[in-house]
Design a protein around this motif. Structure first.
Motif, short mmCIF file in Angstrom:
data_model
loop_
_atom_site.label_atom_id
_atom_site.label_comp_id
_atom_site.label_asym_id
_atom_site.label_seq_id
_atom_site.Cartn_x
_atom_site.Cartn_y
_atom_site.Cartn_z
N GLU A 137 0.77 -1.18 -0.07
CA GLU A 137 0.11 -0.09 -0.01
C GLU A 137 0.79 1.01 0.02
O GLU A 137 0.62 2.23 -0.76
CB GLU A 137 -1.02 0.18 1.14
N ALA A 138 1.88 1.20 0.84
CA ALA A 138 2.97 2.51 0.88
C ALA A 138 3.60 2.56 -0.35
O ALA A 138 3.72 3.82 -0.93
CB ALA A 138 3.83 2.20 2.10
N LYS A 140 2.43 1.85 -3.49
CA LYS A 140 1.42 2.22 -4.32
C LYS A 140 1.42 3.72 -4.04
O LYS A 140 0.83 4.48 -5.19
CB LYS A 140 0.18 1.56 -4.42
N ARG A 141 1.24 4.26 -2.88
CA ARG A 141 1.05 5.54 -2.57
C ARG A 141 2.28 6.57 -2.90
O ARG A 141 2.12 7.46 -3.51
CB ARG A 141 0.67 5.85 -1.05
N ILE A 142 3.32 5.94 -2.65
CA ILE A 142 4.56 6.78 -2.58
C ILE A 142 5.29 6.97 -4.13
O ILE A 142 5.57 7.91 -4.75
CB ILE A 142 5.52 6.22 -1.79
N TYR A 247 7.09 -1.08 -7.53
CA TYR A 247 5.52 -0.60 -7.98
C TYR A 247 5.40 -1.33 -9.43
O TYR A 247 4.22 -1.77 -9.41
CB TYR A 247 5.73 1.16 -8.18
#
Length: 310
Positions: A137-138, A140-142, A247
């Motif tokens: 999740e991190a 995909k966010r960063i 990613y």
């Protein structure tokens, strides 16, 4: 054995002696001020100011102390003059890293990112660190924020090509060397006429071996290349590249999962054996060619599981 030599002034000699005080040797070669003996490195400081680093950790130890004065590598490797980690960290640099090498399912992905001096703090502020320390999740966010901010390049070695290379006898380390160099070529061209002050590859083999694997390549990026262990802690560009690579790997895994009709697990454990066995039973063994690294032991285990459950 690697030999690295630096020329030190009295202040640096004093700092070296103090730092290695617990490992000082009583036996000194002729002309030596002091000597350090550790399992991975021997350091000899001479009255002339010459400091010789020898052993497996010679490069890493020398890199801690060189401050841009005089340095040389006495191996045939022609490693560029080492720089202290804190110095590399402040330069405009390309970082390169790969993911997927230990995963049975999915490709190998190599990414390179160029972070120049004005963007170092901005990228660090995004919470950039080695991708292995971040959950999906991190990542995909960063990652999108990094990709919007800095120039980058990606190379994906899909499973069919991986399996062809592997069957030809190519070791995975050579595959990684080829992928890193090809990714660096793309990024160096993309940022031209700007030139990085350093190119830092997260070390998967020593620099001389890395360049030997590239001997047949049409174009090789050689200038200012450093192969350093735990390079994500040396320069934020390597950590950024690690996140971008992860990613893209996650995106590739999602596409492969849709293609085979099964959520493909990461890694190479027992859950992977079960998933591969399900693919064999549902789509045939040949389906693994499109989504797996067939030489892994998981293939043999999955075939045995699929056979038992017929």
């Amino acid at each position: 054995m690697s030999n690295y030599v630096i020329q030190a002034d009295q202040q640096l000699l004093d700092a070296l002696r103090a730092h290695y005080e617990g490992a000082l040797s009583d036996r000194l070669p002729a002309g030596a001020l002091f000597a350090v003996k550790r399992p991975d490195v021997v350091i000899t400081a001479y009255r002339s100011g010459k400091v010789l680093f020898q052993g497996k950790a010679a490069e890493q130890e020398a890199a801690k102390w060189i401050s841009g004065a005089s340095a040389s590598n006495e191996t045939a490797d022609h490693q560029p003059s080492a720089l202290a980690a804190h110095q590399l960290g402040s330069l405009s640099a390309i970082g390169s890293d790969e993911v997927g090498t230990g995963d049975y399912f999915g490709p190998i992905v190599v990414a390179a990112a160029y972070v120049d001096r004005p963007h170092i703090a901005k990228i660090a502020a995004l919470g950039v660190k080695d991708s292995k320390q971040l959950n999906d999740e991190a990542i995909k966010r960063i990652a999108p924020a990094i990709m919007e901010t800095v120039p980058h390049a990606v190379t994906v070695l899909d499973n069919p090509q991986y399996n062809r290379w592997q069957r030809s006898g190519m070791p995975q380390t050579k595959m990684k060397a080829l992928l890193h160099n090809r990714t660096l070529v793309k990024l160096v061209d993309a940022i031209a006429p700007a030139e990085p002050e350093a190119i830092i590859i997260d070390e998967f083999l020593k620099r001389d071996s890395y360049f030997r694997y590239l001997s047949d390549e049409d174009r090789i990026i050689r200038e200012r290349v450093h192969c350093l262990p735990k390079a994500e802690s040396v320069h934020v560009s390597v950590a950024a590249a690690s996140i971008i690579a992860r990613y893209v790997f996650l995106e590739e895994m999602e596409q492969l999962s849709r293609a085979v009709g099964l959520l493909l697990p990461k890694g190479a454990g027992a859950i992977v054996d079960e998933a591969a066995a399900r693919i064999i039973r549902a789509r045939g063994e040949e389906m693994l060619e499109t989504c797996a690294k067939l030489h892994f032991a998981n293939t043999k285990k999955a075939l045995a599981i699929a056979k038992r459950r017929k």
